[in-house]
Design a protein around this motif. Structure first.
Motif, PDB file in Angstrom:
ATOM      1  N   VAL A 240       0.836  -1.193   0.000  1.00 13.71           N
ATOM      2  CA  VAL A 240       0.000   0.000   0.000  1.00 13.71           C
ATOM      3  C   VAL A 240       0.876   1.251   0.000  1.00 13.71           C
ATOM      4  O   VAL A 240       0.548   2.258  -0.620  1.00 13.71           O
ATOM      5  CB  VAL A 240      -0.970  -0.030   1.211  1.00 13.71           C
ATOM      6  N   VAL A 241       2.034   1.153   0.649  1.00 13.28           N
ATOM      7  CA  VAL A 241       2.958   2.282   0.626  1.00 13.28           C
ATOM      8  C   VAL A 241       3.560   2.438  -0.761  1.00 13.28           C
ATOM      9  O   VAL A 241       3.666   3.554  -1.291  1.00 13.28           O
ATOM     10  CB  VAL A 241       4.071   2.076   1.678  1.00 13.28           C
TER      11      VAL A 241
ATOM     12  N   ALA B 194       1.207   4.219  -3.251  1.00  9.41           N
ATOM     13  CA  ALA B 194       1.190   5.671  -3.100  1.00  9.41           C
ATOM     14  C   ALA B 194       2.508   6.260  -3.562  1.00  9.41           C
ATOM     15  O   ALA B 194       2.550   7.352  -4.144  1.00  9.41           O
ATOM     16  CB  ALA B 194       0.914   6.045  -1.647  1.00  9.41           C
TER      17      ALA B 194
ATOM     18  N   ARG C  62       2.647   6.958  -7.295  1.00 11.53           N
ATOM     19  CA  ARG C  62       2.004   8.200  -7.710  1.00 11.53           C
ATOM     20  C   ARG C  62       2.906   9.383  -7.406  1.00 11.53           C
ATOM     21  O   ARG C  62       2.993  10.352  -8.175  1.00 11.53           O
ATOM     22  CB  ARG C  62       0.658   8.348  -6.998  1.00 11.53           C
ATOM     23  N   LEU C  63       3.579   9.305  -6.276  1.00  9.60           N
ATOM     24  CA  LEU C  63       4.475  10.392  -5.900  1.00  9.60           C
ATOM     25  C   LEU C  63       5.636  10.486  -6.872  1.00  9.60           C
ATOM     26  O   LEU C  63       6.084  11.596  -7.211  1.00  9.60           O
ATOM     27  CB  LEU C  63       4.982  10.132  -4.484  1.00  9.60           C
TER      28      LEU C  63
ATOM     29  N   THR D 177      12.220   4.021  -2.454  1.00 11.35           N
ATOM     30  CA  THR D 177      11.143   4.696  -1.733  1.00 11.35           C
ATOM     31  C   THR D 177      11.673   5.603  -0.639  1.00 11.35           C
ATOM     32  O   THR D 177      11.211   6.732  -0.470  1.00 11.35           O
ATOM     33  CB  THR D 177      10.200   3.664  -1.115  1.00 11.35           C
TER      34      THR D 177
END
Lengths: 160, 92
Positions: free
Chosen positions: A109-110, A113, A116-117, A129
């Motif tokens: 889930v991280v 996101a 998208r970042l 990340t």
């Protein structure tokens, strides 16, 4: 550099550094294309926007951050400057392949996101990340500083 | 020299979970109006990343708007107004 940096530094320069670089960019723009031609409005706006991002990247330290490097490289490419040499070096230095990126996977889930970042932060596509988060923190601070500078300029120039 | 740099980036210590939490906290501090949730780190991390994306999009929109207004202002300035003097002093 074997020592691990315990504190990750995300300090940004003061507002006047951003203001100086932006005004310098605007002044260069003025010298190139006078702001008197009314039919080139979109072109002018795009030039100002680009000057904002480029001057922000320079104010933030130019090549000392991955996002500012990526931004300036993208801007140079837009101007059709020859970037062949730097591309060769780039493969060796900071271009992280997606294979290596997968070696430090966080929870899905991280990661979702984070993808998208990555599209929003310049140069994010090649970052792990954790590096992405560090760059993002710095990027956001610089962006908000740039917005403040532009707002001040607009306020100063608006008729009372 | 480029070789040394690549070796550095590949052998650089991976950011530990503690540092990751510290970064998420920092991002949380920068973002305006984010709820002070105390759930598990994974949930809050993805929420923080989501808020970050929104915030960046907002900032880009701000830059767009301000660029447009600046373009109008810089073009439509009368020669003798105080604004023209401001521009002249700032840009020349």
């Amino acid at each position: 550099m074997a020592s691990a940096d315990k504190l990750i530094n995300t300090d940004v320069p003061e507002k006047d550094v951003f203001a100086f670089h932006f005004l310098q960019s605007l002044s260069n723009l003025r010298k190139q294309n006078p702001f008197d031609t009314p039919d080139q409005k979109n072109y002018r706006v795009r030039k100002i926007k680009k000057a904002a991002y480029v001057s922000m990247a320079r104010a933030a330290g130019g090549s000392s951050r991955l996002w500012s490097r990526a931004l300036l490289r993208r801007a140079d490419k837009d101007d059709n400057k020859i970037v062949r040499f730097s591309r060769r070096k780039r493969k060796v230095t900071w271009k992280i392949s997606s294979k290596r990126r997968r070696s430090n996977q966080r929870a899905p889930v991280v990661e979702e996101a984070a993808e998208r970042l990555r599209n929003l932060v310049p140069g994010g596509g090649g970052m792990e990340t954790s590096k992405l988060m560090e760059e993002t923190a710095h990027y956001i601070k610089c962006l908000s500083m740039q917005v403040k500078v532009m707002q001040c300029l607009v306020d100063g120039l608006s008729p009372k | 020299m480029s070789n040394r740099r690549s070796r550095q980036s590949s052998s650089a210590p991976r950011i530990s979970d503690d540092q990751m939490i510290d970064l998420v906290t920092k991002l949380r501090q920068i973002l305006p109006e984010i709820g002070q949730r105390r759930r598990s780190d994974k949930v809050s991390a993805s929420k923080v990343l989501q808020e970050t994306c929104n915030y960046i999009r907002n900032l880009n929109r701000e830059v767009n708007n301000l660029s447009e207004r600046l373009s109008q202002l810089l073009e439509s300035v009368d020669e003798d107004s105080p604004e023209a003097a401001v521009i002249r002093s700032l840009l020349m």
